[in-house]
Design a protein around this motif. Sequence first.
Motif, PDB file in Angstrom:
ATOM      1  N   TRP A 156       0.834  -1.200   0.000  1.00  0.00           N
ATOM      2  CA  TRP A 156       0.000   0.000   0.000  1.00  0.00           C
ATOM      3  C   TRP A 156       0.872   1.253   0.000  1.00  0.00           C
ATOM      4  CZ3 TRP A 156      -0.831   4.479   2.601  1.00  0.00           C
ATOM      5  CH2 TRP A 156      -2.045   5.143   2.386  1.00  0.00           C
ATOM      6  N   ILE A 157       1.905   1.270   0.844  1.00  0.00           N
ATOM      7  CA  ILE A 157       2.801   2.420   0.937  1.00  0.00           C
ATOM      8  C   ILE A 157       3.522   2.631  -0.394  1.00  0.00           C
ATOM      9  CG2 ILE A 157       4.898   3.302   2.047  1.00  0.00           C
ATOM     10  CD1 ILE A 157       3.911   1.913   4.643  1.00  0.00           C
ATOM     11  N   LYS A 158       3.955   1.545  -1.020  1.00  0.00           N
ATOM     12  CA  LYS A 158       4.652   1.646  -2.301  1.00  0.00           C
ATOM     13  C   LYS A 158       3.754   2.281  -3.360  1.00  0.00           C
ATOM     14  CE  LYS A 158       5.490  -1.925  -5.129  1.00  0.00           C
ATOM     15  NZ  LYS A 158       6.058  -3.198  -5.604  1.00  0.00           N
ATOM     16  N   LYS A 159       2.503   1.834  -3.431  1.00  0.00           N
ATOM     17  CA  LYS A 159       1.571   2.393  -4.415  1.00  0.00           C
ATOM     18  C   LYS A 159       1.256   3.854  -4.121  1.00  0.00           C
ATOM     19  CE  LYS A 159      -0.712  -1.925  -5.653  1.00  0.00           C
ATOM     20  NZ  LYS A 159      -1.972  -2.673  -5.609  1.00  0.00           N
ATOM     21  N   ALA A 190       3.200   6.019  -2.438  1.00  0.00           N
ATOM     22  CA  ALA A 190       4.397   6.814  -2.708  1.00  0.00           C
ATOM     23  C   ALA A 190       4.537   7.072  -4.207  1.00  0.00           C
ATOM     24  CB  ALA A 190       5.638   6.104  -2.160  1.00  0.00           C
ATOM     25  N   TYR A 191       4.231   6.072  -5.014  1.00  0.00           N
ATOM     26  CA  TYR A 191       4.285   6.233  -6.465  1.00  0.00           C
ATOM     27  C   TYR A 191       3.258   7.266  -6.924  1.00  0.00           C
ATOM     28  CZ  TYR A 191       4.486   4.990 -11.416  1.00  0.00           C
ATOM     29  OH  TYR A 191       4.642   5.036 -12.769  1.00  0.00           O
ATOM     30  N   ALA A 192       2.049   7.224  -6.351  1.00  0.00           N
ATOM     31  CA  ALA A 192       1.012   8.192  -6.709  1.00  0.00           C
ATOM     32  C   ALA A 192       1.428   9.613  -6.325  1.00  0.00           C
ATOM     33  CB  ALA A 192      -0.306   7.820  -6.029  1.00  0.00           C
ATOM     34  N   ALA A 201       3.830   8.670   2.461  1.00  0.00           N
ATOM     35  CA  ALA A 201       2.886   7.566   2.293  1.00  0.00           C
ATOM     36  C   ALA A 201       2.788   6.739   3.578  1.00  0.00           C
ATOM     37  CB  ALA A 201       3.313   6.691   1.116  1.00  0.00           C
ATOM     38  N   SER A 202       3.920   6.513   4.233  1.00  0.00           N
ATOM     39  CA  SER A 202       3.926   5.765   5.480  1.00  0.00           C
ATOM     40  C   SER A 202       3.140   6.496   6.567  1.00  0.00           C
ATOM     41  CB  SER A 202       5.369   5.544   5.942  1.00  0.00           C
ATOM     42  OG  SER A 202       5.400   4.829   7.140  1.00  0.00           O
ATOM     43  N   SER A 203       3.298   7.814   6.628  1.00  0.00           N
ATOM     44  CA  SER A 203       2.540   8.617   7.601  1.00  0.00           C
ATOM     45  C   SER A 203       1.041   8.540   7.330  1.00  0.00           C
ATOM     46  CB  SER A 203       2.990  10.070   7.549  1.00  0.00           C
ATOM     47  OG  SER A 203       4.336  10.185   7.911  1.00  0.00           O
TER      48      SER A 203
END
Length: 96
Positions: free
Chosen positions: A8-11, A13-15, A34-36
Motif C-alpha cells: 500500500w505504501i509503495k503504491k 508513494a508512487y502516486a 505515504a507511510s505517515s
Amino acid sequence: MLESRDEWIKKRAYAIWEEEGYPSGRDTVHWEQASSERIALEKKAGKKEKVDTKPKTDSKPKVKGQAAAVMAAAVAGATAKAATKRASKKTGDAKI
C-alpha cells in the motif's frame, strides 16, 4: 485492508511522485509521506472499530440518508396508488 502494508505504501508513494510531476531524488520523502498516511488510516480505523464494538442500547435500527429517502418514496408511492384506486371506484360509480 487486503494488500500488505508495504505494498500500500509503495503504491501511495508512487502516486505522490506522479502528483508532484515525477521529480527525481525525492523517493524517501514520498515513502515517508505515504507511510505517515498509512499510519493515520490505521489509527482512524482502530478508533472506528472501538466505537463500533460498543454495545448498542437501542435495539431498533435507525434508517439514515438515502435509505430513508427510498423508504419514504416507497411509502408515498403506496399511498398514492391506494388513493388512486379509491378515487377511480368513486368516479366509476358516479358515471352510471
